[in-house]
Design a protein around this motif. Structure first.
Motif, PDB file in Angstrom:
ATOM      1  N   LEU A   1     -33.648  -0.275 -54.294  1.00 26.23           N
ATOM      2  CA  LEU A   1     -32.910   0.510 -53.316  1.00 26.23           C
ATOM      3  C   LEU A   1     -33.779   0.706 -52.086  1.00 26.23           C
ATOM      4  CD1 LEU A   1     -31.617   3.295 -55.757  1.00 26.23           C
ATOM      5  CD2 LEU A   1     -30.233   1.427 -54.840  1.00 26.23           C
ATOM      6  N   LEU A   2     -33.139   1.036 -50.967  1.00 27.49           N
ATOM      7  CA  LEU A   2     -33.886   1.369 -49.739  1.00 27.49           C
ATOM      8  C   LEU A   2     -33.960   2.886 -49.616  1.00 27.49           C
ATOM      9  CD1 LEU A   2     -32.422  -1.152 -47.123  1.00 27.49           C
ATOM     10  CD2 LEU A   2     -34.612  -1.283 -48.328  1.00 27.49           C
ATOM     11  N   GLU A   3     -35.154   3.395 -49.375  1.00 29.06           N
ATOM     12  CA  GLU A   3     -35.348   4.838 -49.340  1.00 29.06           C
ATOM     13  C   GLU A   3     -34.457   5.512 -48.301  1.00 29.06           C
ATOM     14  OE1 GLU A   3     -39.085   7.928 -48.804  1.00 29.06           O
ATOM     15  OE2 GLU A   3     -39.332   6.094 -49.964  1.00 29.06           O
ATOM     16  N   GLN A   4     -34.297   4.883 -47.122  1.00 22.65           N
ATOM     17  CA  GLN A   4     -33.498   5.503 -46.061  1.00 22.65           C
ATOM     18  C   GLN A   4     -32.006   5.450 -46.352  1.00 22.65           C
ATOM     19  OE1 GLN A   4     -35.440   2.867 -45.784  1.00 22.65           O
ATOM     20  NE2 GLN A   4     -34.646   1.266 -44.419  1.00 22.65           N
ATOM     21  N   GLN A   5     -31.589   4.701 -47.386  1.00 21.07           N
ATOM     22  CA  GLN A   5     -30.190   4.636 -47.770  1.00 21.07           C
ATOM     23  C   GLN A   5     -29.902   5.414 -49.054  1.00 21.07           C
ATOM     24  OE1 GLN A   5     -29.369   0.326 -45.582  1.00 21.07           O
ATOM     25  NE2 GLN A   5     -28.723   0.556 -47.686  1.00 21.07           N
ATOM     26  N   VAL A   6     -30.852   6.250 -49.438  1.00 18.96           N
ATOM     27  CA  VAL A   6     -30.686   7.179 -50.556  1.00 18.96           C
ATOM     28  C   VAL A   6     -30.843   8.577 -49.977  1.00 18.96           C
ATOM     29  CG1 VAL A   6     -31.629   7.991 -52.753  1.00 18.96           C
ATOM     30  CG2 VAL A   6     -31.551   5.536 -52.255  1.00 18.96           C
ATOM     31  N   PHE A   7     -29.813   9.416 -50.067  1.00 18.22           N
ATOM     32  CA  PHE A   7     -29.827  10.654 -49.307  1.00 18.22           C
ATOM     33  C   PHE A   7     -28.997  11.736 -49.994  1.00 18.22           C
ATOM     34  CE2 PHE A   7     -26.576   7.731 -47.947  1.00 18.22           C
ATOM     35  CZ  PHE A   7     -25.416   8.500 -47.855  1.00 18.22           C
ATOM     36  N   GLN A   8     -29.239  12.978 -49.584  1.00 19.27           N
ATOM     37  CA  GLN A   8     -28.481  14.112 -50.111  1.00 19.27           C
ATOM     38  C   GLN A   8     -27.182  14.261 -49.323  1.00 19.27           C
ATOM     39  OE1 GLN A   8     -30.475  17.874 -49.798  1.00 19.27           O
ATOM     40  NE2 GLN A   8     -29.042  18.946 -51.139  1.00 19.27           N
ATOM     41  N   PHE A   9     -26.066  14.430 -50.051  1.00 20.47           N
ATOM     42  CA  PHE A   9     -24.776  14.566 -49.386  1.00 20.47           C
ATOM     43  C   PHE A   9     -23.800  15.209 -50.369  1.00 20.47           C
ATOM     44  CE2 PHE A   9     -20.605  12.900 -47.946  1.00 20.47           C
ATOM     45  CZ  PHE A   9     -20.649  13.307 -46.609  1.00 20.47           C
ATOM     46  N   ASP A  10     -23.147  16.273 -49.945  1.00 18.50           N
ATOM     47  CA  ASP A  10     -22.134  16.950 -50.764  1.00 18.50           C
ATOM     48  C   ASP A  10     -20.787  16.324 -50.426  1.00 18.50           C
ATOM     49  OD1 ASP A  10     -20.327  18.593 -52.010  1.00 18.50           O
ATOM     50  OD2 ASP A  10     -21.238  20.460 -51.350  1.00 18.50           O
ATOM     51  N   PHE A  11     -20.339  15.389 -51.241  1.00 18.27           N
ATOM     52  CA  PHE A  11     -19.180  14.577 -50.883  1.00 18.27           C
ATOM     53  C   PHE A  11     -17.915  15.397 -50.739  1.00 18.27           C
ATOM     54  CE2 PHE A  11     -15.627  11.690 -51.571  1.00 18.27           C
ATOM     55  CZ  PHE A  11     -15.956  10.643 -50.715  1.00 18.27           C
ATOM     56  N   LEU A  12     -17.770  16.464 -51.497  1.00 22.28           N
ATOM     57  CA  LEU A  12     -16.538  17.254 -51.440  1.00 22.28           C
ATOM     58  C   LEU A  12     -16.534  18.278 -50.321  1.00 22.28           C
ATOM     59  CD1 LEU A  12     -15.778  17.849 -55.228  1.00 22.28           C
ATOM     60  CD2 LEU A  12     -14.959  16.027 -53.732  1.00 22.28           C
ATOM     61  N   ASN A  13     -17.668  18.438 -49.621  1.00 23.88           N
ATOM     62  CA  ASN A  13     -17.744  19.479 -48.596  1.00 23.88           C
ATOM     63  C   ASN A  13     -18.315  19.017 -47.258  1.00 23.88           C
ATOM     64  OD1 ASN A  13     -16.892  22.077 -50.042  1.00 23.88           O
ATOM     65  ND2 ASN A  13     -18.444  21.283 -51.443  1.00 23.88           N
ATOM     66  N   ASP A  14     -19.223  18.047 -47.277  1.00 24.34           N
ATOM     67  CA  ASP A  14     -19.899  17.652 -46.035  1.00 24.34           C
ATOM     68  C   ASP A  14     -19.031  16.720 -45.192  1.00 24.34           C
ATOM     69  OD1 ASP A  14     -22.073  19.146 -46.680  1.00 24.34           O
ATOM     70  OD2 ASP A  14     -23.308  17.479 -47.361  1.00 24.34           O
ATOM     71  N   ASP A  15     -19.266  16.771 -43.878  1.00 26.83           N
ATOM     72  CA  ASP A  15     -18.579  15.889 -42.936  1.00 26.83           C
ATOM     73  C   ASP A  15     -19.251  14.523 -42.922  1.00 26.83           C
ATOM     74  OD1 ASP A  15     -18.239  14.835 -39.902  1.00 26.83           O
ATOM     75  OD2 ASP A  15     -16.517  16.043 -40.510  1.00 26.83           O
TER      76      ASP A  15
END
Length: 806
Positions: free
Chosen positions: A373-387
Motif C-alpha cells: 500500500l502507499l502510505e499517503q493513500q491510507v488515511f482516517q475518514f468517517d465514511f458515514l459522516n465526513d464530507d
C-alpha cells in the motif's frame, strides 16, 4: 495398546515418567487432568511456565472429543485468567497422544453469549456439540497425533524440540502469540487502575486500554519500540494523540501513573519485554482481541478470513478480467487494519480509509513491513459522516470523473451493528441512527437504517454513481422485510454472489449466511433473483442457493394476521407471538397458554376454536424444517390458495402442533389434550375435553360459543388423518397413558408438563435434557421418531403451497 488395562491415574504417571521426566508433572492447574511445566528447583517469585495442559482417558478415546472436553474445562473455569496458558493443549489415552498449539484455539475462549456452565464431560449437551463443531476443522488440521508404539521416536523428538526447558528459575516469562491475551487480562486488573486516565472519555475518542497495553508490551526499558502505535510509553508517562498543530509544531498529550508506577514495575518484572520481533506484526494486527465487544460490534472490527479474501478477489477477476487491478481503482472505505486488501498488487490504484486513527497507524506500520500500500493513500475518514472534500486529491479526481468512476470498485467488509444484548441494542441502534448518512437518506433506508452496512451502501450508491460495489454483508438486503424501501431505491445489477457461514468470520456469532456481492450500479435494475454459489467453512463449494426478493404483503405474518381471534370474546385456548418471517426467529415461535406473558412486545396471535386449525398450519410450517446457517434468512411467505382444500395437510399440521406446543397447565386450563380420559386411563376427569372433541368433529367452529359446549348432533365429521399423523397420535397416546399411571401426576398435564415431570429441572430451573426413566425415554423417542416422519411430509407441502421458495 501400550498402556491397556490400567486406570487413568496410573496412565498419567506412566506418560509422565516415559515422556516428560525432565519436566514438572506434579502441579495441579485448575481442573485440568495433566499438566507439564518447567521445573523450578528453588522457590521463585515467578509463575512456572506451563508447556502442556492435557485431558487423560483410560482405554481408547477420540482425541477430538477429548480436546473439546478440555476446552470446555478450561473455558468454564477461565483457567487462562489464573494461570498463563501453555504452548500446547493435548489429549492422551492408552495408545496415543495428541497435541495442538494453544493459539490455534484460544479465540474460542472469548466467545460471547456462550454458556460455559455445563459439565465438560457430557458430550450430549448442545454446548459441547457447538464447541466440537466450531473447532473440529481446526483440530483436524492443526493437531499432532502420535501412537506410543508406532511413533515413539517421532514423539520423543517432537517433545524435545517443542518443550524447551533451558530457562533458569529466575528467567522472566516470555510473551508470544499464545499468551499475550492472557497477560493482557492480568494487566487489566493490575496496571490499568493505576493509569491516570478517565477511561469513559478516552473510549469516546477511540483510545482503548488495549492501546496502553500494547505500548507496554512492545517496549524495552519502558520505551515503546514501535512509533506508529496510538499510545507510546516514555519511561514513566504515556504519550498519545500525537499530531502537528496549527502552527506546524509537534504536539501530544501525556498522562502518568497515580501510584508512582509501582504496580507497573512489579507487573512487568515477571515478563520479558518485548516479545520476539517475529510476533510483533501478529500481536498488533490482533489488536481487535483487546477491543471491548461493544466497540467491535459498533465499529465492525471483524477480520475477514483470508480464504474469503482470496475467493472474493477471484470472483472480481472472473467478472472483470485478469487485468482488473490495473484497469480499475479500488477503495476500501471500511478498511480496519487493511486485511481485505491483502493480495492486491497495484498499490497505486488502492486507497484505504478507516474510522480509527490507531488502525491507520497499524496500516502505516504494516507498509513499513512490506504491505503493498502507499502510505499517503491510507488515511482516517468517517465514511458515514465526513464530507468527500476531506479525501486525498487523487481519490477525489477519480470520484469526480464519470469515466474513472465507472472503473472504481468500492471493496469493503462494512461494519454490522448487531448488539449482544437488549440494553446495548437500544444504545447501539441510537448511535447508528445518528449518522449524517442516515439523516440524509432516512426515507430511502426505511427500517433498514438500523444497519450500518445499509447506510454504507446507500451513501455509495447515491453519491458515487456508476461504480462497482464489492462487499460482504448478510443477505437481509435481498429479501428481508425491513429492506423493502432499500430495494426500491437501490437499483443495480447484482452480477455475482457467493455465500459462506457467518461464524467463519472472527468474532461474528450466530448461524447465518454472509454473502460477497458484486453490484454494477451503472446498470439500473431492481433485484429479483440470483443463484448464489455456496461454500462451507473449509472454503469448499457445496452447491447453489436460489435467492429471491419479496414485496410487502408477501410474508407469512401478513397472511395469518387476519385470522386472529378477538381477545375480548374470552374464548381463547392459546397464543403465539409475531416474531419475524424467517428461520432466524424459529425458536421464538412458540404456542403458549394465553395467560402466559411471553414476548409481549412482539404482538400476539390469539387462538380459539375458530382459528385453531390455521394457527396450527402456521406453527407447523414455521417449525417442521430445521433452521441451518444457510436457510437462516429465508423468508416464510403468503401461500397460494391450494392449501385451503388440502384437509389432510391441515390435519397433519394440527397433530404436529399437539406434540410441539409449549402449553403449561400452571397458567390455566389446558385445552390441548388430544385424548379422552378413557383412552389414556386417566384417574380423574379432565378440566377441558376441547381438543378431543375437536378431533372427533364435535366442535362447531362456525359459532363463538363456550368451549365446553356439547353438540348433540355432529355438525362436523371426525377429522381424517394421514397414516403418519395416525401413528404419531398413537405414539403420543402411549406416552400420556404411561404418565397418567405415575404417582402425583397432574391429570390435566400438557405435553410440556409431562416432559418436565420425567426430566426434572436443574438448579437454575431449566428442564433437564434427559431422564433416568428408561420407559419414558423409549416412549418419547418413539413419539419423536413419528414426529420427524410427519415433519418431512409437511415440509413437502410447505414448498408446494408456496410458504417457502426453493
Amino acid at each position: 495398546m501400550k498402556y491397556s488395562q490400567i486406570r487413568e491415574e496410573e496412565l498419567k504417571n506412566k506418560v509422565a515418567e516415559t515422556y516428560f521426566a525432565p519436566y514438572d508433572c506434579t502441579r495441579i492447574v485448575g481442573n485440568i487432568d495433566f499438566c507439564v511445566l518447567l521445573r523450578q528447583d528453588l522457590p521463585s517469585i515467578f509463575e512456572a511456565q506451563s508447556l502442556l495442559w492435557a485431558e487423560a482417558k483410560k482405554g481408547t478415546a477420540d482425541p477430538l472429543l477429548s480436546l473439546t472436553q478440555l476446552i470446555l474445562t478450561i473455558g468454564k473455569a477461565r483457567t487462562f485468567d489464573i494461570f498463563l496458558p501453555p504452548a500446547f493443549l493435548g489429549a492422551f489415552d492408552a495408545e496415543k497422544i495428541a497435541f495442538i498449539p494453544y493459539n490455534e484455539v484460544q479465540d474460542i475462549f472469548y466467545l460471547n453469549d456462550f454458556n460455559w456452565n455445563v459439565t465438560p464431560s457430557n458430550y450430549d449437551t448442545k454446548e459441547f456439540k457447538l464447541i466440537y463443531k466450531k473447532v473440529k476443522d481446526t483440530l483436524e488440521k492443526a493437531t499432532f497425533l502420535f501412537y506410543y508404539e508406532a511413533d515413539n521416536q517421532e514423539l520423543e523428538k517432537f517433545i524435545a524440540q517443542n518443550f524447551v526447558s533451558d530457562r533458569s528459575e529466575l528467567a522472566k516469562i516470555r510473551i508470544d502469540k499464545n499468551n499475550f491475551i492472557s497477560i493482557y487480562n492480568k494487566w487489566l486488573k493490575t496496571v490499568k487502575p493505576t493509569i491516570a486516565v478517565n477511561w469513559d472519555l478516552t473510549q469516546k475518542v477511540g483510545i482503548i486500554d488495549g492501546d496502553f497495553y500494547l505500548a507496554d508490551l512492545l517496549s524495552k526499558e519502558n520505551e515503546t519500540l514501535k512509533d506508529k502505535l496510538f499510545v507510546l510509553l516514555r519511561q514513566n508517562i504515556y504519550e498519545l494523540d500525537r499530531k502537528i498543530d496549527e502552527l506546524g509544531m509537534f504536539s501530544s498529550r501525556k498522562t502518568a501513573f497515580n501510584d508512582q508506577q509501582k504496580a507497573h514495575a512489579q507487573f512487568w518484572n515477571k515478563y520479558e519485554r518485548p516479545p520476539s520481533e517475529a510476533y510483533w506484526d501478529y500481536i498488533v494486527a490482533r489488536r481487535d482481541l483487546l477491543v471491548p465487544q461493544d466497540i467491535r460490534e459498533r465499529k465492525g472490527s471483524f477480520f475477514t478470513p483470508q480464504m474469503w479474501v482470496e475467493l472474493s478477489q477471484k470472483y472480481l477477476s472472473d467478472l472483470l478480467g485478469e487485468d482488473w487491478q490495473d484497469e480499475y481503482y479500488i477503495w476500501d472505505c471500511a478498511a480496519g487494519t487493511g486485511n481485505l486488501l491483502t493480495g492486491l498488487t497495484n498499490k497505486y490504484h488502492i486507497w484505504a480509509s478507516t474510522l480509527d486513527k490507531q488502525d491507520v497507524d497499524v496500516m502505516h506500520d504494516r507498509i513499513k513491513n512490506g504491505a503493498n500500500l502507499l502510505e499517503q493513500q491510507v488515511f482516517q475518514f468517517d465514511f458515514l459522516n465526513d464530507d468527500f472534500s476531506k479525501l486525498p486529491q487523487n481519490l477525489q479526481e477519480v470520484l469526480n470523473n464519470p469515466n474513472k468512476r465507472k472503473k472504481l470498485i468500492i471493496y469493503i467488509n462494512p461494519p454490522y451493528a448487531e448488539a449482544p444484548n437488549k440494553d446495548f441494542t437500544r444504545l447501539a441502534k441510537k448511535s447508528v441512527q445518528q449518522s449524517k448518512t442516515n439523516e440524509k437518506y432516512a426515507n430511502l433506508l426505511g427500517q433498514g437504517n438500523r444497519e450500518l452496512f445499509a447506510q454504507f451502501l446507500t451513501r455509495i450508491y447515491q453519491e458515487i454513481p456508476d461504480c462497482i460495489i464489492a462487499h460482504f454483508s448478510t443477505l437481509k438486503i435481498l429479501k428481508g422485510q425491513h429492506f423493502i424501501n432499500f430495494r426500491t431505491h437501490f437499483l443495480a445489477r447484482l452480477e455475482k454472489l457467493f455465500v459462506m457461514p457467518a461464524d467463519t468470520f472472527d468474532n461474528v456469532k450466530g448461524k447465518f449466511p454472509i454473502g460477497f456481492f458484486i453490484w454494477d450500479t451503472a446498470k439500473k435494475e431492481k433485484f429479483e433473483h440470483i443463484v448464489a454459489e455456496v461454500y462451507d467453512k473449509k472454503g469448499k463449494q457445496i452447491g447453489h442457493k436460489n435467492i429471491e426478493s419479496y414485496a410487502n404483503g408477501d410474508y407469512i405474518n401478513d397472511w395469518v394476521k387476519p385470522y386472529r381471534a378477538d381477545v375480548s370474546k374470552n374464548q381463547l385456548i392459546g397464543k403465539f407471538p409475531f416474531m419475524g418471517n424467517d428461520f432466524q426467529h424459529q425458536n421464538a415461535i412458540q404456542i403458549n397458554h394465553h395467560q402466559m406473558i411471553y414476548n409481549k412486545a412482539a404482538g400476539q396471535f390469539f387462538i380459539n376454536q375458530k382459528n385453531v386449525l390455521v394457527a396450527c398450519v402456521y406453527f407447523a410450517v414455521r417449525k417442521c424444517i430445521a433452521a441451518t446457517w444457510l436457510n437462516d434468512r429465508d423468508q416464510f411467505l403468503h401461500p397460494n390458495p391450494e392449501w385451503e382444500e388440502d384437509k389432510i395437510f391441515q390435519h397433519d399440521c394440527l397433530v404436529y402442533t399437539l406434540f410441539k406446543n409449549n402449553i403449561q397447565s400452571k397458567y390455566g386450563t389446558n385445552h390441548w389434550i388430544p385424548f379422552t380420559e378413557k383412552e389414556v386411563e386417566a384417574p380423574a376427569k379432565f378440566e377441558s375435553d376441547f381438543m378431543a372433541r375437536y378431533l372427533a368433529g364435535k366442535v362447531d367452529t362456525n359459532i363463538s360459543t363456550d368451549l365446553f359446549h356439547k353438540i348433540e348432533k355432529n355438525k362436523q365429521k371426525p377429522l381424517v388423518f394421514s397414516k403418519e399423523a395416525t401413528q404419531t397420535l398413537a405414539a403420543g397416546r402411549e406416552l400420556w397413558k404411561y404418565y397418567q399411571a405415575q404417582p402425583h401426576q397432574n391429570v390435566n398435564a400438557s405435553f410440556y408438563d409431562i416432559r418436565a415431570y420425567f426430566q426434572g429441572r436443574n438448579q437454575k430451573g431449566k428442564m433437564n435434557s434427559s431422564s433416568e426413566d428408561e420407559t419414558y425415554h423409549t416412549l418419547l423417542n418413539h413419539l419423536r421418531h413419528h414426529l420427524d416422519i410427519l415433519a418431512m411430509k409437511i415440509a413437502l407441502k410447505v414448498y408446494e403451497y408456496g410458504f417457502l421458495k426453493r
